[in-house]
Design a protein around this motif. Structure first.
Motif, PDB file in Angstrom:
ATOM      1  N   LYS A   1      48.383 -38.788 -40.831  1.00  0.00           N
ATOM      2  CA  LYS A   1      48.526 -40.057 -41.525  1.00  0.00           C
ATOM      3  C   LYS A   1      48.948 -39.870 -42.978  1.00  0.00           C
ATOM      4  N   SER A   2      49.015 -38.633 -43.442  1.00  0.00           N
ATOM      5  CA  SER A   2      49.436 -38.362 -44.811  1.00  0.00           C
ATOM      6  C   SER A   2      50.404 -37.191 -44.806  1.00  0.00           C
ATOM      7  N   ASP A   3      51.029 -36.926 -45.964  1.00  0.00           N
ATOM      8  CA  ASP A   3      51.989 -35.832 -46.071  1.00  0.00           C
ATOM      9  C   ASP A   3      51.311 -34.473 -46.165  1.00  0.00           C
ATOM     10  N   LEU A   4      50.014 -34.457 -46.454  1.00  0.00           N
ATOM     11  CA  LEU A   4      49.290 -33.191 -46.577  1.00  0.00           C
ATOM     12  C   LEU A   4      48.498 -32.954 -45.291  1.00  0.00           C
ATOM     13  N   VAL A   5      48.859 -31.892 -44.570  1.00  0.00           N
ATOM     14  CA  VAL A   5      48.282 -31.625 -43.258  1.00  0.00           C
ATOM     15  C   VAL A   5      47.694 -30.219 -43.255  1.00  0.00           C
ATOM     16  N   ARG A   6      46.545 -30.064 -42.614  1.00  0.00           N
ATOM     17  CA  ARG A   6      45.901 -28.756 -42.527  1.00  0.00           C
ATOM     18  C   ARG A   6      45.564 -28.429 -41.076  1.00  0.00           C
ATOM     19  N   PHE A   7      45.667 -27.165 -40.743  1.00  0.00           N
ATOM     20  CA  PHE A   7      45.165 -26.655 -39.465  1.00  0.00           C
ATOM     21  C   PHE A   7      44.796 -25.196 -39.698  1.00  0.00           C
ATOM     22  N   ALA A   8      43.655 -24.795 -39.120  1.00  0.00           N
ATOM     23  CA  ALA A   8      43.115 -23.454 -39.378  1.00  0.00           C
ATOM     24  C   ALA A   8      43.049 -23.251 -40.889  1.00  0.00           C
ATOM     25  N   ASP A   9      43.599 -22.151 -41.406  1.00  0.00           N
ATOM     26  CA  ASP A   9      43.589 -21.936 -42.863  1.00  0.00           C
ATOM     27  C   ASP A   9      44.973 -22.150 -43.463  1.00  0.00           C
ATOM     28  N   ILE A  10      45.749 -23.035 -42.819  1.00  0.00           N
ATOM     29  CA  ILE A  10      47.118 -23.334 -43.259  1.00  0.00           C
ATOM     30  C   ILE A  10      47.189 -24.770 -43.772  1.00  0.00           C
ATOM     31  N   GLU A  11      47.866 -24.947 -44.897  1.00  0.00           N
ATOM     32  CA  GLU A  11      48.065 -26.263 -45.494  1.00  0.00           C
ATOM     33  C   GLU A  11      49.561 -26.523 -45.612  1.00  0.00           C
TER      34      GLU A  11
ATOM     35  N   PHE B   1      48.512 -21.730 -32.072  1.00  0.00           N
ATOM     36  CA  PHE B   1      49.129 -22.887 -32.716  1.00  0.00           C
ATOM     37  C   PHE B   1      50.295 -23.425 -31.881  1.00  0.00           C
ATOM     38  N   ILE B   2      51.311 -22.595 -31.694  1.00  0.00           N
ATOM     39  CA  ILE B   2      52.507 -23.008 -30.954  1.00  0.00           C
ATOM     40  C   ILE B   2      52.496 -22.294 -29.605  1.00  0.00           C
ATOM     41  N   LYS B   3      52.186 -23.051 -28.551  1.00  0.00           N
ATOM     42  CA  LYS B   3      52.046 -22.448 -27.226  1.00  0.00           C
ATOM     43  C   LYS B   3      53.298 -22.701 -26.382  1.00  0.00           C
ATOM     44  N   THR B   4      53.637 -21.710 -25.587  1.00  0.00           N
ATOM     45  CA  THR B   4      54.776 -21.809 -24.679  1.00  0.00           C
ATOM     46  C   THR B   4      54.336 -22.474 -23.379  1.00  0.00           C
ATOM     47  N   ILE B   5      55.083 -23.483 -22.957  1.00  0.00           N
ATOM     48  CA  ILE B   5      54.848 -24.125 -21.665  1.00  0.00           C
ATOM     49  C   ILE B   5      55.974 -23.688 -20.742  1.00  0.00           C
ATOM     50  N   ARG B   6      55.641 -22.873 -19.767  1.00  0.00           N
ATOM     51  CA  ARG B   6      56.655 -22.249 -18.909  1.00  0.00           C
ATOM     52  C   ARG B   6      57.592 -23.282 -18.278  1.00  0.00           C
ATOM     53  N   ASN B   7      58.882 -23.031 -18.421  1.00  0.00           N
ATOM     54  CA  ASN B   7      59.939 -23.884 -17.864  1.00  0.00           C
ATOM     55  C   ASN B   7      59.992 -25.278 -18.478  1.00  0.00           C
ATOM     56  N   ALA B   8      59.275 -25.510 -19.567  1.00  0.00           N
ATOM     57  CA  ALA B   8      59.275 -26.849 -20.156  1.00  0.00           C
ATOM     58  C   ALA B   8      59.587 -26.843 -21.649  1.00  0.00           C
ATOM     59  N   GLY B   9      59.011 -25.905 -22.417  1.00  0.00           N
ATOM     60  CA  GLY B   9      59.248 -25.895 -23.852  1.00  0.00           C
ATOM     61  C   GLY B   9      58.055 -25.350 -24.601  1.00  0.00           C
ATOM     62  N   TYR B  10      57.690 -26.020 -25.678  1.00  0.00           N
ATOM     63  CA  TYR B  10      56.596 -25.587 -26.536  1.00  0.00           C
ATOM     64  C   TYR B  10      55.720 -26.779 -26.901  1.00  0.00           C
ATOM     65  N   VAL B  11      54.457 -26.485 -27.230  1.00  0.00           N
ATOM     66  CA  VAL B  11      53.531 -27.541 -27.642  1.00  0.00           C
ATOM     67  C   VAL B  11      52.690 -27.034 -28.811  1.00  0.00           C
ATOM     68  N   PHE B  12      52.458 -27.907 -29.791  1.00  0.00           N
ATOM     69  CA  PHE B  12      51.583 -27.571 -30.912  1.00  0.00           C
ATOM     70  C   PHE B  12      50.156 -27.941 -30.513  1.00  0.00           C
ATOM     71  N   ALA B  13      49.272 -26.925 -30.450  1.00  0.00           N
ATOM     72  CA  ALA B  13      47.949 -27.117 -29.860  1.00  0.00           C
ATOM     73  C   ALA B  13      46.806 -27.079 -30.851  1.00  0.00           C
ATOM     74  N   ALA B  14      47.072 -26.790 -32.134  1.00  0.00           N
ATOM     75  CA  ALA B  14      45.981 -26.695 -33.111  1.00  0.00           C
ATOM     76  C   ALA B  14      45.490 -28.091 -33.500  1.00  0.00           C
ATOM     77  N   GLU B  15      44.221 -28.175 -33.875  1.00  0.00           N
ATOM     78  CA  GLU B  15      43.650 -29.444 -34.325  1.00  0.00           C
ATOM     79  C   GLU B  15      44.041 -29.674 -35.792  1.00  0.00           C
ATOM     80  N   LEU B  16      44.555 -30.867 -36.076  1.00  0.00           N
ATOM     81  CA  LEU B  16      45.010 -31.203 -37.419  1.00  0.00           C
ATOM     82  C   LEU B  16      43.919 -31.897 -38.220  1.00  0.00           C
ATOM     83  N   THR B  17      43.880 -31.592 -39.518  1.00  0.00           N
ATOM     84  CA  THR B  17      43.026 -32.320 -40.453  1.00  0.00           C
ATOM     85  C   THR B  17      43.880 -32.682 -41.654  1.00  0.00           C
ATOM     86  N   SER B  18      43.401 -33.624 -42.441  1.00  0.00           N
ATOM     87  CA  SER B  18      44.179 -34.024 -43.621  1.00  0.00           C
ATOM     88  C   SER B  18      43.248 -34.347 -44.766  1.00  0.00           C
TER      89      SER B  18
END
Length: 233
Positions: free
Chosen positions: A129-139, A216-233
């Motif tokens: 909901k904001s421009d500042l996003v965090r997941f794990a120890d990444i901002e 964080f970025i998981k491979t979905i076989r034969n489909a693509g990729y998905v971002f799986a980490a929980e986001l905080t802001s």
């Protein structure tokens, strides 16, 4: 008291449709039955819908086409129903933006479990909901195109940052290589174009996402990729 979860069921079978609606109502959902694209559009114009149960085989515009159009307009979770057993149908549905699929015939318990699991994921991985996003120890500062890992500035290429932005604004959604290529470079990939795979490999490395077991970025076989980490802001 919270309002019940509102579900649209798009199913033209005269037995399966009413039975599915009645089962969901019995489970406490606010379920609405429609039979095609036109009646679904009318329902969406009148009601706030929390999830769509979408049959693959429909008269006129089929479920895959409806899924593609819906995903271009909104992030309403979609559970696709299919009597087909071919893997390609399930993969295409996921590539187009369906959150899960359920084969026919199905039981009430499995249907309700799938719906609740999708709703939990949607709540957990809501877009920032904001421009500042965090997941794990990444901002990540989406406005300033700045990324910090444990407080240290990371240097990303414009393409890598575009990919990261696409994942952060579509968390929990399977994104195909074509979609990611369009986000990152504004063009469609061809069958042999592995640019996206290379960029994702580099992005994972910079984010400290172990390629052997990415969190964080998981491979979905034969489909693509998905971002799986929980986001905080």
């Amino acid at each position: 008291m919270n309002n019940p979860v509102s579900i649209a069921i798009v199913e033209d079978d005269p037995e399966i449709g009413p039975m599915t609606r009645d089962r969901l109502i019995d489970q406490g959902f606010d379920a609405h039955l429609v039979t095609d694209r036109t009646s679904l559009d009318a329902l969406l114009a009148r009601h706030v819908i929390d999830l769509i149960v979408l049959d693959l085989m429909l008269p006129g515009e089929d479920g895959l086409s409806i899924c593609r159009r819906l995903r271009a307009q909104s992030d309403i979770p979609i559970l696709m129903l299919t009597a087909r057993t071919e893997e390609i149908d399930r993969v295409v549905g996921l590539e187009l933006g369906a959150d899960d699929y359920l084969g026919k015939p199905f039981g009430t318990r499995e249907l309700v479990a799938r719906i609740r699991a999708i709703l939990r994921r949607a709540e957990k991985t809501a877009p920032p909901k904001s421009d500042l996003v965090r997941f794990a120890d990444i901002e990540v500062d989406l406005a300033r195109h700045a990324v910090r890992l444990a407080g240290a500035e990371l240097v990303l290429t414009s393409g890598e940052f575009a990919l990261l932005r696409a994942f952060l604004t579509h968390p929990g959604r399977v994104l195909s290589r074509d979609q990611l290529m369009d986000f990152a470079q504004g063009r469609q990939s061809d069958h042999f174009d592995r640019t996206i795979d290379v960029q994702i490999s580099r992005l994972r490395s910079k984010l400290g996402d172990d390629p052997r077991s990415p969190q964080f970025i998981k491979t979905i076989r034969n489909a693509g990729y998905v971002f799986a980490a929980e986001l905080t802001s």
